[in-house]
Write an enzyme that holds these catalytic residues in place. Sequence first.
Site, PDB file in Angstrom:
ATOM      1  N   GLY A   1     -14.768  54.272  13.763  1.00  0.00           N
ATOM      2  CA  GLY A   1     -14.115  53.264  12.385  1.00  0.00           C
ATOM      3  C   GLY A   1     -14.581  51.988  11.452  1.00  0.00           C
TER       4      GLY A   1
ATOM      5  N   LYS B   1     -12.627  43.522  -6.487  1.00  0.00           N
ATOM      6  CA  LYS B   1     -13.693  42.413  -5.460  1.00  0.00           C
ATOM      7  C   LYS B   1     -13.948  41.678  -7.006  1.00  0.00           C
ATOM      8  CE  LYS B   1     -13.668  43.317  -1.080  1.00  0.00           C
ATOM      9  NZ  LYS B   1     -13.783  44.766  -0.517  1.00  0.00           N
TER      10      LYS B   1
END
Lengths: 431, 431
Positions: free
Chosen positions: B186, B204
Amino acid sequence: MAQTVKVGIIGFGTVGAGAAVNLLKNHDVILERTNVDVKLVRIADKDITSDRGVQVPAELLTTSVDELIAESDVVVELIGGTTIAGDFILKALNAGKSVVTANKALLATRGNELFAAAEKNSCDLYYEASVAGGIPVIKALREGLVSNRIIRMYGIMNGTCNYILTRMEAEGAAFEPVLKDAQALGYAEANPSLDVDGFDTAHKAAILAGLAYGKWFGLEAVSVEGISNITQLDMKMAGKLGYRFKLLAVIKNIDGAVQISVAPTLIPANSMLGAISGVFNGVMIEGDTVGQTLFYGRGAGRDATASAVVADVTDVALNIANKSVRRVPAFRAGAEDVQLVKPEELFSRFYLRLAVKEQPGVVAAVTDILAKNQISISSLMQPENEAHDGQIPLLIVTHATKEVAMKAAMEEIARLDYVDSKVNMFRIEDI
Amino acid sequence: MAQTVKVGIIGFGTVGAGAAVNLLKNHDVILERTNVDVKLVRIADKDITSDRGVQVPAELLTTSVDELIAESDVVVELIGGTTIAGDFILKALNAGKSVVTANKALLATRGNELFAAAEKNSCDLYYEASVAGGIPVIKALREGLVSNRIIRMYGIMNGTCNYILTRMEAEGAAFEPVLKDAQALGYAEANPSLDVDGFDTAHKAAILAGLAYGKWFGLEAVSVEGISNITQLDMKMAGKLGYRFKLLAVIKNIDGAVQISVAPTLIPANSMLGAISGVFNGVMIEGDTVGQTLFYGRGAGRDATASAVVADVTDVALNIANKSVRRVPAFRAGAEDVQLVKPEELFSRFYLRLAVKEQPGVVAAVTDILAKNQISISSLMQPENEAHDGQIPLLIVTHATKEVAMKAAMEEIARLDYVDSKVNMFRIEDI
């Protein structure tokens, strides 16, 4: 049309000169970023003739603090000390002028008095530069992490100590000669006590703890120990165990009570805090929501400190321009009184170094005393190549245990015939 | 008497649930610290029946975004994506409601449109969580370091990539199996391209560059390269040279022009940035006044992201309570247009790995081509124990040189008979 906010600086020493230069040199970017004309209008000092090695228009200089306060919207106090600096701040606040200061000792000792004056006069009182120099850690703590309950904070907040410890480790050198060299190089004061005995760090720890827990703690709330007891052998042994010595401020919330301490501490060499070397500072803040964060940079020096001072000045200027003074007040006490952790509740792992005679039964006697005091040993080492004059070091690392139990055990161990009475004991923080 | 500011969250996914929990659980500390009652009043989602594993009063849930906007003072957009999320934000702003978002892709692609709407409607639009998750780096950059001209910034801003690189290095493993394992655990998406190809980091980087230099750069301003080309051998060789691979965002002011790039880069293993491992993020900001600073923490995850979202919500709430909305606006363009550094001006040290046949004259031919292109060699290594199938790696580290010269030399080298056409070239940043 940008609003003008007039700034006066009291104290034309190193940091004062740095703040003046920063305000003049970067006036344009501050204006561009904030749409406020943050304008240096006055610098006051007893001595306005000596050369500070910086270019400042002569007409800004004055010897009159009263004149400066009258002409400024924001007053910056950079003279230091806890007496006259406090009087000037009170005078400015009582004249309705917001104040910026870098004075950690003054805040730690007279904070409540100054905060009350700021509140009474509806002024701002900001102090970012008082903790960890140029690192915007106060803003981070009370704005960036505002939604977090603070679980713990660790600070390496004294560049002098960190410089000395870094060199001791790198060179295998003892404390005294490195301190002397640091003094010669200008990294340590002629009277180094404020730094190496931990009080400078303690002032900063008290400020951070106050902001985190809503109670303005005085210096007396901080347990303080300096770095002068760390020996070359301790440094070496810490390294073998994967640790490194730092003068560490520890602020912890333990079941609602707060621990504030400053002590030479073994921390993992491969941690982020362990990687902070030389004059640099770092503060680790662990919040219940954000987890671990770290803020790193220069903790002292003319320009780094000026960066924090001018950031505060700009914050106040934004408040003035937006009529939002006291949007984030100097300090806001919490609803409930916060207690300190009782000494008997302090809990930590410990590093212990004894000098013992090489004879049978020594280890048994020492470990027996530890066991009697319910102290559990995590590792034990007696490095034979470190034996000198019939004495050999015995190193013990404990599991987490109460400090009072450790102290009781240490007293008992020091009374053993074949153990040197000088026992070196340091806390370990595994971060 | 504390003023109440009503908050609505659009998007009840992982981060939305985290923000809701943070607002509910720490409502008391936020109130105590700000004297503002920051009150969650609505959560909107298409699906309001699935269990999110968090406790939220059922009456807060709605499927109607219009209802939510009408009832809220601050609207939090946490649905992600660049289409409907943008429409909801515009709807909220046009209704006069300030907005908080974590949506870096939306900001990087439609920032100017959203900022204009915020300005037109006199609203705040905050986005701390869009860069480096829980780390309050946007606040640090535009408030804490407001008095600094930004010289350069380095960012490790993608937890998935940093996790993969950390494991590749620790385990001597290749990219593909570690990626697969990260997906199973995950830590990486089923479609990992946004992360491992560098685009998430690029969004970003564009945001940080915009804030530093006063021009909202789009994704097209960012030169982007992902991490999938790094081999086990490159990792090992970088380690031998004292370096470590990071997916590094580089934002530099070079004589007034700005470089914004994202690429796998060798940085010193013993630097603070080099010490950032696993899913953690860090941003180094170097200002002309403060020097080097570093901000470190969790760059993703439910709670860390929630911490940044709720900090923004609280900032907006403070503005509303103090009638200082737009005190720090969403984005303020600088007075002058800022140009990007031309590709031919990009300048760096390089790491180069060739696979060459073991025969005389190879090194001479390669170094001859480098010399012809004015590329100066800093170190050269041909580790004989890495020879396989008659091929041996030839490693070259250059002094700082123009990237165009490197590319020209590489093409020429790849054409040599006894050199494999696959040449691995990475930038080095010595930080």
